[in-house]
Design a protein around this motif. Structure first.
Motif, mmCIF file in Angstrom:
data_model
loop_
_atom_site.group_PDB
_atom_site.id
_atom_site.type_symbol
_atom_site.label_atom_id
_atom_site.label_comp_id
_atom_site.label_asym_id
_atom_site.label_seq_id
_atom_site.Cartn_x
_atom_site.Cartn_y
_atom_site.Cartn_z
ATOM 1 N N TRP A 39 45.349 -51.471 13.385
ATOM 2 C CA TRP A 39 44.865 -50.512 12.127
ATOM 3 C C TRP A 39 43.936 -49.262 12.428
ATOM 4 O O TRP A 39 44.153 -48.410 12.019
ATOM 5 C CB TRP A 39 44.094 -51.419 11.390
ATOM 6 C CG TRP A 39 43.430 -50.763 10.043
ATOM 7 C CD1 TRP A 39 43.955 -50.299 9.162
ATOM 8 C CD2 TRP A 39 42.214 -50.618 10.146
ATOM 9 N NE1 TRP A 39 43.114 -49.460 8.221
ATOM 10 C CE2 TRP A 39 41.875 -49.737 8.742
ATOM 11 C CE3 TRP A 39 40.784 -50.622 10.931
ATOM 12 C CZ2 TRP A 39 40.799 -49.121 8.376
ATOM 13 C CZ3 TRP A 39 39.773 -50.123 10.592
ATOM 14 C CH2 TRP A 39 39.491 -49.502 9.304
ATOM 15 N N THR A 42 45.861 -46.852 14.759
ATOM 16 C CA THR A 42 46.693 -46.014 13.693
ATOM 17 C C THR A 42 45.970 -45.001 13.103
ATOM 18 O O THR A 42 46.184 -43.788 12.908
ATOM 19 C CB THR A 42 47.152 -46.910 12.859
ATOM 20 O OG1 THR A 42 48.128 -47.907 13.494
ATOM 21 C CG2 THR A 42 48.154 -46.089 12.035
ATOM 22 N N ARG A 43 44.521 -45.393 12.500
ATOM 23 C CA ARG A 43 43.537 -44.438 11.686
ATOM 24 C C ARG A 43 43.386 -43.193 12.617
ATOM 25 O O ARG A 43 43.297 -42.256 12.214
ATOM 26 C CB ARG A 43 42.686 -45.212 11.083
ATOM 27 C CG ARG A 43 41.577 -44.568 10.363
ATOM 28 C CD ARG A 43 40.457 -45.203 9.825
ATOM 29 N NE ARG A 43 39.717 -44.412 9.123
ATOM 30 C CZ ARG A 43 38.744 -44.892 8.360
ATOM 31 N NH1 ARG A 43 38.556 -46.115 8.293
ATOM 32 N NH2 ARG A 43 37.772 -44.018 7.865
ATOM 33 N N ARG A 44 42.832 -43.700 13.749
ATOM 34 C CA ARG A 44 42.396 -42.743 14.822
ATOM 35 C C ARG A 44 43.617 -41.781 15.283
ATOM 36 O O ARG A 44 43.413 -40.575 15.330
ATOM 37 C CB ARG A 44 41.718 -43.336 16.002
ATOM 38 C CG ARG A 44 40.183 -43.841 15.784
ATOM 39 C CD ARG A 44 39.598 -44.643 16.881
ATOM 40 N NE ARG A 44 39.734 -43.853 18.154
ATOM 41 C CZ ARG A 44 38.865 -43.051 18.462
ATOM 42 N NH1 ARG A 44 37.837 -43.018 17.645
ATOM 43 N NH2 ARG A 44 38.939 -42.476 19.616
ATOM 44 N N GLU A 47 44.549 -39.171 12.424
ATOM 45 C CA GLU A 47 43.333 -38.036 12.185
ATOM 46 C C GLU A 47 43.710 -37.354 13.352
ATOM 47 O O GLU A 47 43.247 -36.006 13.109
ATOM 48 C CB GLU A 47 41.979 -38.805 12.521
ATOM 49 C CG GLU A 47 41.637 -39.838 11.228
ATOM 50 C CD GLU A 47 40.102 -40.465 11.749
ATOM 51 O OE1 GLU A 47 39.781 -40.282 12.792
ATOM 52 O OE2 GLU A 47 39.716 -41.023 10.780
ATOM 53 N N GLY A 52 51.815 -42.269 12.805
ATOM 54 C CA GLY A 52 51.357 -43.687 12.679
ATOM 55 C C GLY A 52 52.260 -44.575 13.207
ATOM 56 O O GLY A 52 51.989 -45.359 13.559
#
Length: 311
Positions: A39, A42-44, A47, A52
Motif C-alpha cells: 500500500w 504504491t502510494r509513493r 506520487e 500503481g
C-alpha cells in the motif's frame, strides 16, 4: 496490580484453526507487513508519476524471492536446530514456525524486484527508493510474529519493559530467568521511527537515484547492529561475535559508501526536474531534455544503480 514487564502471549495465539485449516499467527504478521508495504509503496510510486498497477506486478516477483532468501539465510546462519546434533532437517522447511533472516530476504527480494522491474519496463532504482520505507515498516510488523512465537529475545532483564518468556521457550542455561530484553520491540520501534525519518529526509532533500534505498539500509543495519549484541538465540559466531554482527558491519560500510557515491552523481537541486514528472526515471539525472520522455514505466537506459545488472 499491573505487572512491571511485558507478559508472554496467551496460549492459543500462536496457532488457531478455521475448520480443517491451521492458521499460524507468525504468517499473518508477515502477510500484514506485506499488505502495508504494498500500500505505501504504491502510494509513493504514484506520487512520483508511476503506474500503481506495476507495483503489484513487481511485488509478485519480490515476495517469493524474499521469503526463500530469508529462510535460506536463517538456516545457514543458525544450522543447529536443523543439522546439528538432534536437529531435524525437515524443520528447515517449516517456515510457519518462524525464522527468516532479513539479509537473505532483502538480497533475494531485491533480485526478485529487479527481475520484475525489468520484465515490466520499470526503473528498478526508482522502485527501490519508493519501497524503502515501506519495507522497514513491513519488517516492524513482522516482528510481532517473533513475540507470538516467543523467539529471538535478548538477555535476561528486569527493566519495566522486559519480556516474560514461558519456561518452555527459555534457552538452555536460562531456565531460572523469567524476563528478557524484548528485542522484537526494540527493532519494531527502531524501524517505525526509521521509516518516518526516511520519508521526511526524502521529501526534504530529494534523495533520488538509489539514495533512499541505501539510507534505508543504513538505518536498519545501524539498529540491527546493537540489537544483535543483546540477543541470546543460537547463531554461528566468528571471532566471538555473532555472524549477523559481522554482516551488519560490512553492510553498513557498503551502504554508507553507496549513499555517498550516488550523492555525488546527483545534479544540484535547482537543476533537477520535479519527481512527479521524472517519476522513476533515474536513467540520466543530468539530462535536461523533457522529463516526459522518461516516464516511470519505461525502461531505464543509463541508470548507474541498475546498469550493472545488464548483460
Amino acid at each position: 496490580m499491573t505487572p512491571r514487564f511485558i507478559p508472554a502471549p496467551p496460549d492459543g495465539l500462536q496457532t488457531f484453526s478455521l475448520g480443517p485449516v491451521t492458521i499460524h499467527a507468525y504468517a499473518l504478521c508477515i502477510l500484514a507487513g506485506i499488505f502495508v508495504a504494498v500500500w505505501l509503496t504504491t502510494r509513493r510510486w504514484v506520487e512520483r508519476g508511476g503506474d500503481g498497477d506495476k507495483v503489484g506486478d513487481i511485488v509478485l516477483w519480490a515476495i517469493p524471492f524474499g521469503i526463500v532468501g530469508g529462510r535460506l539465510y536463517h538456516v545457514i546462519s543458525t544450522p543447529g536446530p536443523y543439522f546439528g546434533e538432534g536437529g531435524d532437517p525437515w524443520a528447515a522447511l517449516e517456515i510457519w514456525n518462524g525464522g527468516l533472516g532479513i539479509w537473505g530476504a532483502v538480497a533475494l527480494g531485491a533480485l526478485g524486484a529487479f527481475i520484475g522491474a525489468r520484465r515490466h519496463g520499470v526503473s528498478f532504482t526508482a522502485f527501490a527508493d519508493a519501497a524503502a520505507p515501506a519495507v522497514l515498516i513491513a519488517q516492524a510488523i513482522g516482528r510481532l510474529g517473533n513475540y507470538l512465537n516467543q523467539e529471538l529475545f535478548g538477555s535476561p532483564s528486569t527493566l519495566p519493559w522486559a519480556l516474560e518468556v514461558d519456561p518452555a521457550f527459555r534457552p538452555e542455561g536460562y531456565a531460572e530467568f523469567a524476563t528478557f530484553h524484548p528485542t522484537f520491540l526494540y527493532e519494531m520501534v527502531w524501524n517505525l521511527v526509521g521509516a518516518a525519518l526516511i520519508i521526511w529526509l526524502d521529501r526534504r532533500f530529494d534523495l533520488r537515484g538509489g539514495r533512499t534505498f541505501w539510507l534505508y539500509v543504513m538505518v536498519y543495519v545501524s539498529g540491527r547492529l546493537w540489537i544483535e549484541l543483546v540477543r541470546i538465540d543460537t547463531a554461528v559466531t566468528v571471532g566471538g561475535l555473532r555472524i549477523n554482527v559481522w554482516v551488519s558491519i560490512a553492510v553498513l560500510a557498503l551502504a554508507v559508501a553507496m549513499f555517498m557515491i550516488l550523492g555525488r552523481r546527483q545534479p544540484d537541486a535547482e537543476h533537477r526536474v520535479p519527481r512527479n514528472r521524472l517519476a522513476a526515471a533515474d536513467d540520466d539525472p543530468t539530462d535536461s531534455t523533457d522529463a516526459t520522455a522518461h516516464p516511470a514505466d519505461e525502461p531505464e537506459h543509463d541508470d548507474p544503480a541498475t546498469s550493472q545488472g545488464k548483460s
